[in-house]
Design a protein around this motif. Structure first.
Motif, PDB file in Angstrom:
ATOM      1  N   ALA A  57       6.152  11.373   1.580  1.00  0.00           N
ATOM      2  CA  ALA A  57       5.519  12.596   1.078  1.00  0.00           C
ATOM      3  C   ALA A  57       5.786  12.742  -0.430  1.00  0.00           C
ATOM      4  N   LYS A  58       5.284  13.837  -0.995  1.00  0.00           N
ATOM      5  CA  LYS A  58       5.415  14.010  -2.443  1.00  0.00           C
ATOM      6  C   LYS A  58       6.863  13.931  -2.921  1.00  0.00           C
ATOM      7  N   ASP A  59       7.783  14.515  -2.170  1.00  0.00           N
ATOM      8  CA  ASP A  59       9.176  14.491  -2.627  1.00  0.00           C
ATOM      9  C   ASP A  59       9.713  13.069  -2.713  1.00  0.00           C
ATOM     10  N   GLY A  60       9.181  12.178  -1.906  1.00  0.00           N
ATOM     11  CA  GLY A  60       9.576  10.771  -1.995  1.00  0.00           C
ATOM     12  C   GLY A  60       9.138  10.140  -3.303  1.00  0.00           C
ATOM     13  N   TYR A  61       7.947  10.474  -3.744  1.00  0.00           N
ATOM     14  CA  TYR A  61       7.483   9.960  -5.040  1.00  0.00           C
ATOM     15  C   TYR A  61       8.369  10.482  -6.163  1.00  0.00           C
ATOM     16  N   ALA A  92       0.811  -1.209   0.000  1.00  0.00           N
ATOM     17  CA  ALA A  92       0.000   0.000   0.000  1.00  0.00           C
ATOM     18  C   ALA A  92       0.844   1.258   0.000  1.00  0.00           C
ATOM     19  N   HIS A  93       2.044   1.149   0.534  1.00  0.00           N
ATOM     20  CA  HIS A  93       2.863   2.335   0.814  1.00  0.00           C
ATOM     21  C   HIS A  93       4.154   2.315  -0.004  1.00  0.00           C
ATOM     22  N   LEU A  94       4.625   3.492  -0.376  1.00  0.00           N
ATOM     23  CA  LEU A  94       5.796   3.578  -1.232  1.00  0.00           C
ATOM     24  C   LEU A  94       7.082   3.219  -0.496  1.00  0.00           C
ATOM     25  N   ASP A  95       7.127   3.497   0.815  1.00  0.00           N
ATOM     26  CA  ASP A  95       8.296   3.164   1.640  1.00  0.00           C
ATOM     27  C   ASP A  95       9.568   3.753   1.054  1.00  0.00           C
ATOM     28  N   PHE A  96       9.485   4.989   0.644  1.00  0.00           N
ATOM     29  CA  PHE A  96      10.613   5.607  -0.053  1.00  0.00           C
ATOM     30  C   PHE A  96      11.125   6.853   0.671  1.00  0.00           C
ATOM     31  N   VAL A  97      10.938   6.882   1.973  1.00  0.00           N
ATOM     32  CA  VAL A  97      11.455   8.001   2.755  1.00  0.00           C
ATOM     33  C   VAL A  97      12.975   7.881   2.834  1.00  0.00           C
ATOM     34  N   ASP A  98      13.655   8.995   2.602  1.00  0.00           N
ATOM     35  CA  ASP A  98      15.120   8.968   2.680  1.00  0.00           C
ATOM     36  C   ASP A  98      15.565   8.990   4.138  1.00  0.00           C
ATOM     37  N   GLU A  99      15.167  10.024   4.838  1.00  0.00           N
ATOM     38  CA  GLU A  99      15.609  10.183   6.222  1.00  0.00           C
ATOM     39  C   GLU A  99      14.669  11.155   6.904  1.00  0.00           C
ATOM     40  N   ARG A 100      14.212  10.812   8.070  1.00  0.00           N
ATOM     41  CA  ARG A 100      13.444  11.753   8.899  1.00  0.00           C
ATOM     42  C   ARG A 100      13.950  11.624  10.314  1.00  0.00           C
ATOM     43  N   ALA A 125      12.656   9.349 -10.053  1.00  0.00           N
ATOM     44  CA  ALA A 125      13.980   9.743 -10.538  1.00  0.00           C
ATOM     45  C   ALA A 125      14.985   8.611 -10.407  1.00  0.00           C
ATOM     46  N   MET A 126      14.790   7.751  -9.433  1.00  0.00           N
ATOM     47  CA  MET A 126      15.741   6.660  -9.188  1.00  0.00           C
ATOM     48  C   MET A 126      15.304   5.357  -9.852  1.00  0.00           C
ATOM     49  N   GLY A 127      14.325   5.434 -10.744  1.00  0.00           N
ATOM     50  CA  GLY A 127      14.018   4.241 -11.533  1.00  0.00           C
ATOM     51  C   GLY A 127      12.794   3.460 -11.110  1.00  0.00           C
ATOM     52  N   ALA A 128      11.934   4.084 -10.310  1.00  0.00           N
ATOM     53  CA  ALA A 128      10.762   3.343  -9.856  1.00  0.00           C
ATOM     54  C   ALA A 128       9.591   3.519 -10.808  1.00  0.00           C
TER      55      ALA A 128
END
Lengths: 318, 318, 318, 318, 318, 318
Positions: free
Chosen positions: B198-202, B155-163, B207-210
């Motif tokens: 968040a949007k920047d993660g998408y 369900a989730h992109l799981d693409f957070v870089d760092e928080r 950008a990284m090939g997803a």
């Protein structure tokens, strides 16, 4: 919470309204705490060794506390013929410390900040866990604020020094506390059966000033005698692991252990200690709602906490 | 498990016997894995951002897998007219990686060791989580073993870089994977609604090939078209977050999100991919039994995994 | 909720903090509402004809709403490529109306007061029940504020006039609404199977301006066609009974009825209507947490509400 | 049940009153059945191969059936514009067959006696299980009463001949039925995934006259085409295993299997068959309330049964 | 279970690893048992007269036993100052007896085979039920191995001779035992309230050598006096029905009866008997996990069993 | 319920058959009650101030009562050596009073009608709630039938006069009773902790003739002394709120309060009072099955009621 325009008063039944602790005011700004007692949630359960879920303990205990919030000006106890927590006792709920998943150190640090904020405001800190590891930052926050004696009610000794590098899990807090120069002693009550602390942990505890008492030993000696083992004049910090109770009334916890205390045994011990000692801090830990069918465990936690706060404030004003 | 002296055979009903995966042999010595497929439990849930409990996922999925273990020499599927997983397919259960509470890095390292042991033995690693952060050490273990493409169902992109310093929680694994030079692309399927990315993660993911596809987009294009978006010839690693499914069939998870996939949608996607690609590794994560009344989620996980393994072995031998 | 002194920001994970709706500010003073949207709890379930418990609906939906509250400045939806509910959308939670047990009339009156306070403040009222009878005071509050059309999503017609003197239970609200001169019509969607409304109720509904559509009829005509049946230019009040959904995703309700809507069917209908019409009020009713193992029903309610509010505000600012 | 002295009528809400099926009269004397339809409970679950508990199925389905019992003179369906089960349809509940624990043969014999009593009275037998093995005595009771065709809706083929001497467990009933000279054929619908029937069972079934259709095959051909595969003029006995449904709406069963039917798929098949054929008997099995959080499975069973009975009586009187 | 290559040791927390009893080695070959104690599961619940589900007792007790498995070299008890079950006590888990559904006789025979295998190996048999009927084959297995006295802890007398032909259900085992020439007497403790044994069963029990003691009678006389009623020198077989305990700590059972024993009452009786007598066999029955919210019953079973085994081995090595 | 044609007798196990109280005959015609004891359900929970659901109490207690219904000619108690409730004690179940949702007054009136019907028939009324407000119409029904003394077992005093106009909720019944001229006194036992009755309620109660005794006070004085406080010769009406018990054995209730009675404490008090006084009526209230995981609360209610009825009839015939 005060009235709306449709009426000059509220019935405000227990199932109505936002679930702060005891339906008391929420204070978001930790630099503006002005209260006798401040409640802090510490929803961290990264220290558990069996069933997690205590991170939802603060929410569950807050919701259960509303059961005892009928909007009277205090809680009348016909056995004591006392109205506890009259309306001029100021209790606030300051919300939760911020938890950083995967990062035990930072989560603990945030909890310590909350406790320090409460202490700086001159209020009594009451911290709702979370697993028992959250006691570590609570005790950290007392550094430089005078000596304290710890009264622990628990099934487990929680006196592991280090295993595989782990020093801050929920099997370690009493060891960490005992290492503090300002912790002058520990009274560890309810300890029973096997746990993560092995025999060498017991030996170390006793060597570092712990008085270890089982449930049956407590029953044999009685509440008064047990309370008398706490040094006179000691300023007492109470850490109450809900699994100190019998699983019959506290099933909603990570590591239940049969043979625990019944309700009045703990209540009367707390009442006795609250009369005889200054209570400087409290944490109540290991309520895990996912295992608490019927919510009896969170009701127990709320009932014990509210009574204990009543005893403390009654003694202070006595 | 073979016969006892009282009989020349066993009925061995699903509720009988020790719960290894599929009632297959338990191999304790990780240097002695001799199998086509090896199951590893990764009971770590310290990376969760809402409800924990996925640490009991491996036990629950193992127990549920016994429902499909009637002791036949394989699993006959009348729709395909194929007997999957015939008795000469060698599956072993190597138990769980050791989890070090409060220590994400060491827990992850131990998971990676298990996956490497399986890969070194030439077996297909199938890792049962645990939360989705356990994908991080799984992918780590593939370093130096050739390029892989990741198919994520979630369900989730799981693409957070760092928080707040967190880089290895269950919101980060796909970002960590995308950073690997040997991960040549990602197909992220089932993604919907708001989450920790968040949007920047998408934007970063793309950008990284997803290749990001929602449930409705999947339905609109169909299984074949979706599968065709995975590059031809890619060696595929499948990471299946159980919350990619609709909460109606997967309520037992930490962060349910409505609008997910139904059973055949995922089954047919997996069957199609298993036919078209070499599958080099699998993880199935986020089964949290404490929220799984009726055990339907763990049954789903077991049913999907057993079918997927059947598809893979059938394709290999085809 | 803003930062504490220990940090310049908060991670503020979904399991952390006081459970107001979406973790938005709590406004206790109903004369001081200053917001685009105001949430009101209506924890009344005295109108139920089978399983009670919807009085805990407001608390459950508030807690579930935190799952979607990751502290971003809005909720990014990759399918629409829109960030809904950006930080300048002002949502407040004004707590619950006061319920007077045994007294339906006074409880309803208190709910009406809350809705009027919101309307007086120029905010969009969003009321979380409670059973469907709480729609009666909600509609009462719209008296003198212009014509409205009601869009009901529900398994049951709720069009009983009177039985044994009962006119304000949860089987009556649509009849009560239809009697209002300022209710110009009703679109009743999802209606199926037997309920407290008998054949004469259906006849009466149609005679009083109702358009009754079943789940299968909705599927046959499609979302667009269904939405087009609402008169152009109508100001729409949405009443969403959670049992309009299939029990597979909404088991936690008093009178479940199989054959209900799936998630996207309702979501897309709401999105379409929000684009085409001014939405003047919303209630979401009949979430009964005691029957909601795994909390999927309250998660559904929160997810639908948050998305609907996003659609409405996006359309307003479009 | 008729009125009391305090009133000339009853509201008789679903939560009020003794739980007979549909709140219909209880007839204890099996020689005095005078009805169109008679309900018999068969609380035997000694035939289960995984989770037991279906012995409480009859009680759960009876209690759930009260949800649809609002005391109207029939059940109005606005989609069909028909009032089903008008008050002159005579339904009685004759209670349960006596179960002799540890004794499958005698328990089954007692069930057969009940079915014979119903058939002797000229009523339609509707048997609520219990596990699917109770179909064996149900079919036994039809001996000497003309040919029947069996329509089975189920996840599992239940066509095992004998394993370790077991011939009358819940994996055997369809094989036992196929052996009867008066069973002229079987239509087995919903069959999917692995179960206790191995490949040779499928081969034997087909050889003995079975038509085996999966969920996906059913969807591909449509309800009408499927119904048309039942021989014209056949007198049909319907055996409905609740696990034929998707676990999303039927979690409360012993051996859930994902990928099952949704509500309308079964409802429409039953409606079509009830129009085209004489229905001579019905059993509904495998509702296990201990796994049915929220009671959605027993609600499903009651809702399907009541609708099916409505379709049958409507067709008869048509 | 020993170490993996990534480390020289394991933390091996309770939630990690395959659930054998106490995480002890699994011995599949019943002719190769080489141990002090051998655990056998007997997952048969066909003998129950109310709620079934005890077939999942062995799995639940095994999983609960991991809670007490922290990998120490034994279990330190600070009250006794003893480390019980040091690492040289050899416990093995030999899995489950094969259950043949619908066939009580064969299922019982398979259980007896397992117990004989353990006895032949010179190990102490510990059988986890299943319902209390599994005591019948356990006692059968002792034929020809010397006289035994049975200590039963239970709510129910279980002394029915025969009803409707049933002689081997869970209401019959003590009658069956009393008939054996090598069973020299019974001490039946905890018996209370109504059950399947009528007055004539009590009369028969006393006539056949039973000593029947209620919970209140036990409390009145004390543990020592009760233990003294067991004949000196008797070799004792202990059969522990979990419903001997109070439902407050043992809700997860088929036929709960209020007024049962609390934890220490049973623990101390077992400790006293283990000191005074040779214990030759143990069964623990009627744990039914489907009714055990919070898992407190299976935790109780595991905790009592592990302590009892410790007492026995400590006494042997005394 | 008597035999069927297939056999001259029934085994009639607890899980078999329609759930009337104790499987006793259902008497629908309230003018035809011919019995020693008549059971009436009062499924009203509109008076609750926290968790509703007691409307399902009558069904749950009836179903639980079947656990103790093994078809013997009475219930043998080996401690008393008495067979209670022999077959010539005539108990009937007259079903439920009709509840009119949203209308407390009419619902209460219907309950009163049922109690009057029982009293008119010369039978002992036993009313199963519902919430404690149903005691109000029960006591109303005793008007003109002589003086009564009320023995209340409860956690809460329930002595609120009026709040916000509410006079007939579940916090008011004892006040309403005390106002009756024919209620000569109240003995209120088990009262503890905070509730909806404030200090002035306690003062009023004492002024109006109440004797208030806590759990601890009861334990200190003993059962005999407590029973002796009820005036000699008084005709006693017993109202038993299940929350008088400890939540460990009665979690399934709306407002649990820790520190309650254990089983024998209440049983022995009831037995003592039943011997010394004429018991003229009984209600048992506040069993809420939705919170009763494992059904231990409804089992407790059934077990206490059946024993109490045995004591009463034994005393009458003594």
């Amino acid at each position: 919470m005060s009235g709306h325009d449709y009426d000059t008063g509220r019935m405000n039944l227990p199932f109505v309204g936002i679930s702060t602790f005891g339906k008391r005011p929420y204070v978001e700004d930790w630099s503006a705490i002005d209260a006798d007692i401040a409640i802090l949630g510490a929803p961290f359960d990264g220290g558990t060794q069996f069933r997690p879920g205590a991170r939802f303990g603060p929410r569950a205990v807050r919701e259960a506390s509303t059961l005892f919030s009928f909007g009277h000006g205090g809680a009348y106890d016909h056995e004591d013929d006392v109205t506890y927590l009259p309306s001029d006792v100021r209790i606030v709920d300051i919300g939760d410390a911020d938890i950083i998943h995967t990062d035990t150190a930072q989560s603990h640090a945030n909890i310590a900040s909350g406790v320090r904020a409460i202490l700086d405001a001159g209020a009594l800190p009451v911290v709702i866990g979370g697993d028992h590891s959250i006691n570590i930052p609570c005790i950290d926050a007392f550094e430089g604020r005078g000596d304290i004696h710890i009264l622990q009610i628990d099934a487990h000794l929680d006196f592991v020094d280090e295993r595989h590098g782990v020093r801050n899990g929920h099997g370690n807090p009493m060891r960490r506390a005992a290492e503090k120069p300002y912790v002058t002693g520990l009274t560890q009550v309810g300890i029973r059966n096997v746990s993560s602390t092995a025999k060498d942990g017991y030996d170390a505890a006793r060597a570092m000033g712990a008085d270890i008492v089982s449930v049956r030993q407590t029953r044999a000696m009685g509440t008064e005698a047990l309370a008398a083992r706490i040094p006179k004049g000691a300023r007492v910090y109470i850490t109450l692991d809900i699994d100190g109770f019998c699983p019959s009334i506290a099933p909603g916890t990570g590591t239940p252990s049969h043979g625990g205390f019944l309700y009045y045994e703990v209540l009367e011990l707390l009442q006795t200690v609250a009369k005889a000692h200054e209570i400087v801090g409290i944490d109540l830990v290991e309520v895990a709602p996912a295992y608490d069918a019927g919510d009896t465990t969170s009701v127990l936690a709320a009932q014990v906490l509210l009574n204990l706060l009543g005893f403390i404030m009654h003694a202070r004003r006595g």
